[in-house]
Scaffold this active site. Structure first.
Site, mmCIF file in Angstrom:
data_model
loop_
_atom_site.group_PDB
_atom_site.id
_atom_site.type_symbol
_atom_site.label_atom_id
_atom_site.label_comp_id
_atom_site.label_asym_id
_atom_site.label_seq_id
_atom_site.Cartn_x
_atom_site.Cartn_y
_atom_site.Cartn_z
ATOM 1 C CG ASP A 1 -6.557 0.076 0.139
ATOM 2 O OD1 ASP A 1 -5.463 0.079 0.727
ATOM 3 O OD2 ASP A 1 -7.629 0.423 0.673
ATOM 4 C CG HIS B 1 0.336 6.141 -0.447
ATOM 5 N ND1 HIS B 1 -0.807 6.723 -0.959
ATOM 6 C CD2 HIS B 1 -0.023 5.588 0.752
ATOM 7 C CE1 HIS B 1 -1.812 6.528 -0.110
ATOM 8 N NE2 HIS B 1 -1.367 5.836 0.925
ATOM 9 C CG HIS C 1 -1.728 1.196 1.437
ATOM 10 N ND1 HIS C 1 -3.040 1.294 1.025
ATOM 11 C CD2 HIS C 1 -1.428 2.395 2.010
ATOM 12 C CE1 HIS C 1 -3.516 2.492 1.342
ATOM 13 N NE2 HIS C 1 -2.552 3.183 1.940
ATOM 14 C CD GLU C 2 1.922 3.605 3.672
ATOM 15 O OE1 GLU C 2 2.245 4.682 3.139
ATOM 16 O OE2 GLU C 2 0.866 3.465 4.326
ATOM 17 C CD GLU D 1 -4.653 6.076 2.612
ATOM 18 O OE1 GLU D 1 -4.419 4.896 2.945
ATOM 19 O OE2 GLU D 1 -3.748 6.914 2.466
#
Length: 487
Positions: free
Chosen positions: A205, A140, A136-137, A201
Site C-alpha cells: 500500500d 508486490h 499495489h500488485e 500488504e
C-alpha cells in the site's frame, strides 16, 4: 472480433499466490520503512523468477478462465505500464492478465506477472481506484515479496513451501482440490504467514500509493477503495475474496488514509478508455450483466461526455450480444461517425458486420483505419474479417507478420491455424496450433504437432529445419521447467 474467440472456463489461482509473504525493503525518500536488505537474492535470481513466472503463466493460460480479449488486454497493459514507468526497483518486464471472475481480487506472481479479476471493473468507481489495485500488485513484484516468502519458507519449513507451490498448480486445474491441498499444507504455519502477509500488504500500500500519485492518479483512491471493501465485509455474511488473500485490518486502512492525506490533492478524470473497458467487461463477462449493466448505463447517460459515449457504446454492445444487429448498428453509428479511428468502435462494428455476413464491409472499413499499422487490435480484426469473408490468404499474410511480432498472443496463433487450414497448408496449420499449445503449457502436445508438421514437408528442406529447431527449443524448455512439474 473477439466474439468468435471467447471462452468460458472455470478455475482459480488466488489464495495460493499471496501466502507466506515477508516484508522487504524499499529505498524511497518518502518512505519511512527500514531497509531490510536484499536477502531474496540468495534464494532466487531475477532470471529464476522470470523462468518460474513463464512456467506459471503457461499453466494459467491452459487452466484459468482468462479473458483473452484484445481490447481489454491492451487497456490493462497500457494502464499497467503507465504505473510501472513510475515505479522504482523494476527488475523484470511486466505483463497484465484479466480473469473472468465475479469475486473482487488481484494477485501478482513471479516474473512481473499481475492478474486482475474482472469484478474489479464492477467495483471500481473510477480509473484511479482500478489503478490503485494495480499499483499495489506492482509493488508486490518490485519488492519481490513472493521470492522473500520462498526464502523464509525454505529456511523454516521447506516442505511446506514445496507443497504450497504444488497446490498452486493443482488449484489451477481443480480449484476445490487445490485449495483443500493448500489448506492442509499450510495448517501448521498459518499464523506466522498471516502476520507476514499483513506486513507485506501494508508495505505494498505504502509504495503503491506513491506509484499511483507519481503516475497522475488520485492517491485518495487507494484508501477509498479499501474502505469500500471493509464496508462490504461489515454488512455481508461473506467478505470479499480479496480480503481473504489480502488481509485488511483497520490499521492498514488508517495508514493508507494518512499517507494519502499527506499528498497534494488531485482532481483526476477517468479516461474514456476506462469507461469503455468497464462497459465491455460488464456487458460481456459479468454473470449478472443484463440488469447491472443497464442500470450503470442509465446512470452514465446522465453523466459527463465520456460517460455518455460509453453508455451508448454499452447499449450497442448489449444489442449485439443479443443478436439485435440492426439495433446495434444504429446505436453505434453516431459514435463511429464522430471517431472513425476508435478501436473500440471499430471492433464492435466488425462484430456487427460479421454477425450479418457483411465481411466485405468490415474489411473495407478496417483497411482504411488510420492506426491499422500500429494497432494490434485492428490487425486481428482485419485478419478475422478476411477469414470470415473467405479470403484466408489475406488473413494469413497479416497473421504471419502479427505472430512474428506478438509471439505470446494465442489469438493470433488460433486465427493463423484457421487460415492455414482453409488454405490446406497442413504443416503450417499444425505448427500454428503447436504454438498455441506451447503457450498453454502443453509442451508434449506442441512437440507432437511440430513433429507431424516436420514429417509432412520435404526431407532436408529449410522448413523442416525450422520445425526441428523449434522442437529442440521446446524440449529445452521442458528441461528448464522440470523442477516445477515435480512439485
Amino acid at each position: 472480433m473477439f466474439r468468435q474467440l471467447k471462452k468460458n472456463l472455470v478455475a482459480t489461482l488466488i489464495a495460493a499466490m499471496t501466502i507466506g509473504q515477508v516484508a522487504p525493503a524499499f529505498a524511497d525518500s518518502a518512505d519511512t520503512l527500514p531497509d531490510m536488505g536484499t536477502s531474496a537474492g540468495s534464494t532466487l535470481s531475477i532470471g529464476q523468477e522470470m523462468q518460474m513466472g513463464d512456467y506459471y503463466v503457461r499453466q494459467l493460460r491452459g487452466s484459468a478462465p482468462l479473458i483473452n480479449d484484445p481490447l481489454l488486454t491492451q487497456y490493462i497493459n497500457s494502464l499497467g505500464m503507465r504505473l510501472v514507468s513510475h515505479a522504482n526497483s523494476v527488475k523484470t518486464p511486466f505483463h497484465f492478465f484479466l480473469i473472468n471472475n465475479d469475486e473482487i481480487n488481484a494477485f501478482a506472481f513471479f516474473g512481473g506477472n499481475v492478474v486482475l479479476h474482472s469484478a474489479l471493473f464492477r467495483y471500481s468507481d473510477n480509473e484511479s481506484q482500478l489503478a490503485s489495485v494495480m499499483a499495489h500488485e506492482i509493488s508486490h513484484v518490485t519488492q519481490r515479496h513472493l521470492a522473500r516468502a520462498m526464502e523464509d519458507q525454505q529456511r523454516n519449513a521447506p516442505l511446506t513451501w514445496v507443497g504450497a507451490l504444488g497446490s498452486i498448480l493443482l488449484a489451477m486445474a481443480s480449484p476445490q482440490a487445490g485449495m483443500a491441498a493448500l489448506t492442509g499444507t499450510l495448517a501448521g504455519t498459518r499464523q506466522g504467514m498471516i502476520s507476514f502477509t499483513q506486513q507485506n500488504e501494508q508495505e505494498a500500500d505504502r509504495i503503491g500509493i506513491q506509484v499511483l500519485q507519481r503516475s497522475g492518479f488520485d492517491p485518495q483512491a487507494m484508501p477509498t477503495f479499501l474502505e469500500k471493501l471493509l464496508d462490504q465485509a461489515r454488512y455481508s455474511s461473506r467478505p470479499p475474496e480479496i480480503l481473504l488473500t489480502h488481509p485488511l485490518p483497520e490499521s492498514r486502512l488508517a495508514d493508507a488514509r494518512n499517507r494519502a492525506n499527506q499528498m497534494r490533492p488531485m482532481v483526476v478524470q477517468s479516461s474514456e478508455d476506462f469507461y469503455l473497458a468497464k462497459a465491455r467487461t460488464l456487458g460481456m463477462y459479468n454473470s449478472g450483466r443484463n440488469q447491472l449493466t443497464s442500470d450503470l448505463l442509465d446512470e452514465w447517460a446522465k453523466g459527463n461526455v465520456r460517460q455518455q459515449r460509453a453508455a451508448q457504446y454499452g447499449r450497442a454492445l448489449q444489442a449485439m450480444e443479443a443478436n439485435k444487429y440492426d439495433e446495434a448498428r444504429k446505436t453505434l453509428q453516431p459514435l463511429l461517425a464522430a471517431e472513425p479511428g476508435n478501436a473500440w468502435y471499430l471492433d464492435l462494428a466488425t462484430d456487427i458486420d460479421l454477425g450479418q455476413n457483411k465481411a466485405n464491409e468490415a474489411i473495407n472499413r478496417l483497411k482504411n483505419a488510420r492506426d491499422l499499422r500500429t494497432n494490434p487490435v485492428l490487425q486481428l480484426n482485419l485478419a478475422n474479417a478476411y477469414l470470415q469473408g473467405g479470403q484466408p490468404q489475406e488473413a494469413a499474410n497479416i497473421l504471419n507478420r502479427y505472430t512474428f511480432n506478438n509471439k505470446d498472443d494465442s489469438n493470433g496463433w488460433d486465427l493463423l491455424a484457421q487460415a492455414e487450414a482453409a488454405l490446406n497448408n497442413r504443416d503450417q496449420e499444425l505448427a500454428a496450433r503447436a504454438e498455441g499449445y506451447a503457450l498453454a503449457g502443453r509442451l508434449d502436445q506442441a512437440i507432437s504437432l511440430l513433429s507431424s508438421a516436420s514429417s509432412q514437408v520435404k526431407l532436408g528442406s529449410l522448413q523442416q529445419a525450422r520445425y526441428d529447431a523449434r522442437i529442440d527449443q521446446l524440449r529445452q524448455l521442458q528441461e528448464r521447467f522440470k523442477p516445477y512439474t515435480k512439485m
